[in-house]
Design an enzyme around this catalytic site. Sequence first.
Site, PDB file in Angstrom:
ATOM      1  CB  THR A 273      -0.910   0.043   1.238  1.00 11.76           C
ATOM      2  OG1 THR A 273      -0.112   0.247   2.412  1.00 11.76           O
ATOM      3  CG2 THR A 273      -1.702  -1.251   1.401  1.00 11.76           C
ATOM      4  CD  GLU A 274       4.092   3.380  -1.220  1.00 11.35           C
ATOM      5  OE1 GLU A 274       4.033   4.335  -0.409  1.00 11.35           O
ATOM      6  OE2 GLU A 274       5.086   2.652  -1.355  1.00 11.35           O
ATOM      7  CB  VAL A 275      -1.465   6.124   2.818  1.00 17.84           C
ATOM      8  CG1 VAL A 275      -2.350   7.253   3.302  1.00 17.84           C
ATOM      9  CG2 VAL A 275      -2.199   4.808   2.919  1.00 17.84           C
TER      10      VAL A 275
END
Length: 306
Positions: A273-275
Amino acid sequence: MSNASPYPIGTPGHPWGASEIAAWRAGVHRHRSYARDVLAAIEALRRTFDVSEYGALVYDGERFPLMVVRSRDWRANLPTLVVTGGVHGYETSGVLGALQFLREHGLEQAGRANLLVAPCVSPWAYERIQRWNRDALDPNRNFREGSPAGESAALVALLAPLRGRTLMHIDLHETTDSDESEFRPALAARDGEAFVPDVVPDGFYLVDDAERPQPAFQRAVIDAVAQVTHIAPPDANGQIIGCPLQSPGVISFAVAKKGLCAAITGARFSTTTEVYPDSPRTTPQQCIAAQVTAVRAAIAYALGHA
């Protein structure tokens, strides 16, 4: 955001040596407490999970225990689910998201799957809000046997018995404005290369394994997170961080070749994931919620397609 001025450490065109690494380390300071933020939260989980130390880092005489949380009813005949956070210490929502998931949802798959969570892989970097470890190494380019990064080597050893036996592995990350203002310029300086500015994606996105793609799995996670926070659009070239889209909000890397965490287990379903916590369109709590939602959606899809 970009920064085209020379990095203040080193000589342009020349990789860093020991003196430059020492100068970089001298400018890195502690901003928060791993013991207070992470170890105390993990200690409270002992009532419902098996908690143990899988290694320790000793930097400048200070010991950082590396902690793993496992299902108490672990059974060899059940599928295994792995969640990792804090591979990069500055990526706060990955650490806090893993901990919140354990507190609020960690028992949801009890009796159906084994759960293993390493909430904070890089505690020295967590305290200093840094991407690299003390030796100016990026743990997320060094997940392999014999790794020079102690954080990476310890996690590889922990997960080695699960390689090829893991159903799902999700690794929780962030992409921040500091990637462009600090971390990528530092990387270019360290390696003696020119810094080429890029654009920080405004929103959540995923990284699939280009060599073992699972596009339906990635889309299921994106669809769930889209209910919590916005998904990163492509840039003017139709890309995210220089990569073409596999589908909206999804790019892919050869994660094993790059030494990335999501490749350690060889899981059938894996993602990173990349937030984007610096977006004016979201809040820190929404970023944490996005990580929790991603974990739950990944687990639900994996168990539904086991």
